[in-house]
Design a protein around this motif. Sequence first.
Motif, PDB file in Angstrom:
ATOM      1  N   UNK A  89       0.826  -1.212   0.000  1.00 27.63           N
ATOM      2  CA  UNK A  89       0.000   0.000   0.000  1.00 27.63           C
ATOM      3  C   UNK A  89       0.858   1.259   0.000  1.00 27.63           C
ATOM      4  N   UNK A  90       1.977   1.209   0.715  1.00 30.41           N
ATOM      5  CA  UNK A  90       2.894   2.344   0.756  1.00 30.41           C
ATOM      6  C   UNK A  90       3.506   2.599  -0.615  1.00 30.41           C
ATOM      7  N   UNK A  91       3.854   1.525  -1.307  1.00 29.09           N
ATOM      8  CA  UNK A  91       4.409   1.670  -2.653  1.00 29.09           C
ATOM      9  C   UNK A  91       3.392   2.314  -3.593  1.00 29.09           C
ATOM     10  N   UNK A  92       2.137   1.896  -3.467  1.00 30.97           N
ATOM     11  CA  UNK A  92       1.075   2.472  -4.290  1.00 30.97           C
ATOM     12  C   UNK A  92       0.931   3.968  -3.980  1.00 30.97           C
ATOM     13  N   UNK A  93       0.925   4.306  -2.687  1.00 25.57           N
ATOM     14  CA  UNK A  93       0.746   5.707  -2.294  1.00 25.57           C
ATOM     15  C   UNK A  93       1.926   6.575  -2.701  1.00 25.57           C
ATOM     16  N   UNK A  94       3.094   5.955  -2.869  1.00 26.34           N
ATOM     17  CA  UNK A  94       4.280   6.701  -3.300  1.00 26.34           C
ATOM     18  C   UNK A  94       4.405   6.774  -4.819  1.00 26.34           C
ATOM     19  N   UNK A  95       3.381   6.302  -5.508  1.00 21.00           N
ATOM     20  CA  UNK A  95       3.341   6.475  -6.952  1.00 21.00           C
ATOM     21  C   UNK A  95       4.033   5.417  -7.765  1.00 21.00           C
ATOM     22  N   UNK A  96       4.207   4.205  -7.203  1.00 25.13           N
ATOM     23  CA  UNK A  96       4.847   3.131  -7.967  1.00 25.13           C
ATOM     24  C   UNK A  96       4.039   2.816  -9.219  1.00 25.13           C
ATOM     25  N   UNK A  97       4.723   2.731 -10.339  1.00 20.15           N
ATOM     26  CA  UNK A  97       4.077   2.391 -11.605  1.00 20.15           C
ATOM     27  C   UNK A  97       4.186   0.895 -11.909  1.00 20.15           C
ATOM     28  N   UNK A  98       5.124   0.231 -11.242  1.00 25.48           N
ATOM     29  CA  UNK A  98       5.285  -1.218 -11.360  1.00 25.48           C
ATOM     30  C   UNK A  98       5.722  -1.752 -10.008  1.00 25.48           C
ATOM     31  N   UNK A  99       5.212  -2.916  -9.650  1.00 26.76           N
ATOM     32  CA  UNK A  99       5.559  -3.541  -8.370  1.00 26.76           C
ATOM     33  C   UNK A  99       5.998  -4.973  -8.638  1.00 26.76           C
ATOM     34  N   UNK A 100       7.220  -5.270  -8.221  1.00 28.93           N
ATOM     35  CA  UNK A 100       7.750  -6.635  -8.273  1.00 28.93           C
ATOM     36  C   UNK A 100       7.577  -7.216  -6.883  1.00 28.93           C
ATOM     37  N   UNK A 101       6.836  -8.324  -6.766  1.00 32.04           N
ATOM     38  CA  UNK A 101       6.521  -8.853  -5.440  1.00 32.04           C
ATOM     39  C   UNK A 101       6.794 -10.348  -5.357  1.00 32.04           C
ATOM     40  N   UNK A 102       7.551 -10.715  -4.340  1.00 26.98           N
ATOM     41  CA  UNK A 102       7.767 -12.111  -3.944  1.00 26.98           C
ATOM     42  C   UNK A 102       6.892 -12.313  -2.713  1.00 26.98           C
ATOM     43  N   UNK A 103       5.710 -12.917  -2.859  1.00 27.67           N
ATOM     44  CA  UNK A 103       4.708 -12.857  -1.795  1.00 27.67           C
ATOM     45  C   UNK A 103       5.023 -13.728  -0.583  1.00 27.67           C
ATOM     46  N   UNK A 104       4.753 -13.192   0.588  1.00 29.05           N
ATOM     47  CA  UNK A 104       4.802 -13.985   1.816  1.00 29.05           C
ATOM     48  C   UNK A 104       3.710 -15.047   1.768  1.00 29.05           C
ATOM     49  N   UNK A 105       2.518 -14.627   1.396  1.00 29.78           N
ATOM     50  CA  UNK A 105       1.359 -15.511   1.299  1.00 29.78           C
ATOM     51  C   UNK A 105       0.837 -15.424  -0.129  1.00 29.78           C
ATOM     52  N   UNK A 106       1.036 -16.488  -0.900  1.00 32.68           N
ATOM     53  CA  UNK A 106       0.688 -16.453  -2.318  1.00 32.68           C
ATOM     54  C   UNK A 106      -0.807 -16.278  -2.541  1.00 32.68           C
ATOM     55  N   UNK A 107      -1.625 -16.810  -1.651  1.00 37.31           N
ATOM     56  CA  UNK A 107      -3.078 -16.672  -1.795  1.00 37.31           C
ATOM     57  C   UNK A 107      -3.519 -15.250  -1.467  1.00 37.31           C
TER      58      UNK A 107
END
Length: 363
Positions: A89-107
């Motif tokens: 959510x912080x990345x979204x609020x800071x204006x991220x245009x792309x997010x690379x995520x290695x999820x803690x919880x895949x579901x």
Amino acid sequence: MTRGSLFRPSLRRSALPFAALACLVGGAAGAAPVENATVAFLMPDQASTRYEEHDHPGFAAEMKKLCPTCRVLYQNADGNASRQQQQFNSAVSQGAKAIVIDPVDSTAAASLVKQAQGRGIKVIAYDRPIPAAAADYYVSFDNEAIGKSIAQSLVRHLKAKGVPTEGGLLQINGSPTDAAAGLIKKGIHDGLAEGGYKTLAEYDTPDWAPPKAQQWASGQISRFGKQIVGVAAANDGTAGAAIAAFRAAGVAPVPPTTGNDATIAGLQLVIAGDQYNTISKPSEVVAAAAAQVAIQLLSGETPKADVKLFDTPTRLFAPTLVTADNLKAEIIDKEAGGKPIGTAASLCAGRYAEGCRKLGITP
């Protein structure tokens, strides 16, 4: 989502050698240049040292090369899915245009994918897939192949040593909330099925936490004793935990134990003869690929993909099995990201010096 849904077949699967990385980036004519974009790189935990030592530096270096004016936001959730959601959510609020995520919880990460895409943000699943939501891209080493490779290697070793099939194996899997761990688990099942050794007991390790794996292994050692002829562990952390449990129980020699990630600790256990194998998968390679995909997506290009997994365009890199026999060739003598995968100086200190000498590795 049921466990079975993690493993639905794709139309075509392939895995890339490291040298094929340069081919990942296609080239749509007239693509818009990317400048001043914010890209988030959200990693799952600190149980493994790889994210701080390899993934993040590899991603940041490639981003700097591809887009010097872009900003990389790096966060590590330390195994906490709620914290990762806050970081997302912080990345979204800071204006991220792309997010690379290695999820803690895949579901749980499925809702994050949908949230971001609803705002026009590109999402790249990294290392661990997100089965319940189609990300814009998924890049990883081939996790199912990793599990099968380490299991087959263990079985071949036991048979070569003449270990009777009356004995059995322990299987220590990764986190039940990690879809990649589920793929490794499936690969181990497939690899062990060919060997004729029964699985005495199996455990899904919460958060990949070595202390939990060690506690479980200790209980199984008390339960099965000398029936245990080997351990199929899903990564170096759980392998080291099992080895510590055998040592604490006074078992010598330790039964052959598999691993994965080629961490310094895991490689040292291979050098010492306590761990039988591991998997070399220099994460700088996948990190650089993720950076390339992010820039492509932001420029309006379509990254090349060889397969769709979970309805997501996917590129999988081929893992390399490492034992004492090829550790020098695959770790010391090879490079990734412009530097050696491992060095004698980092591996051969103290009590590991003699083992290194036996393998022809000198600082």
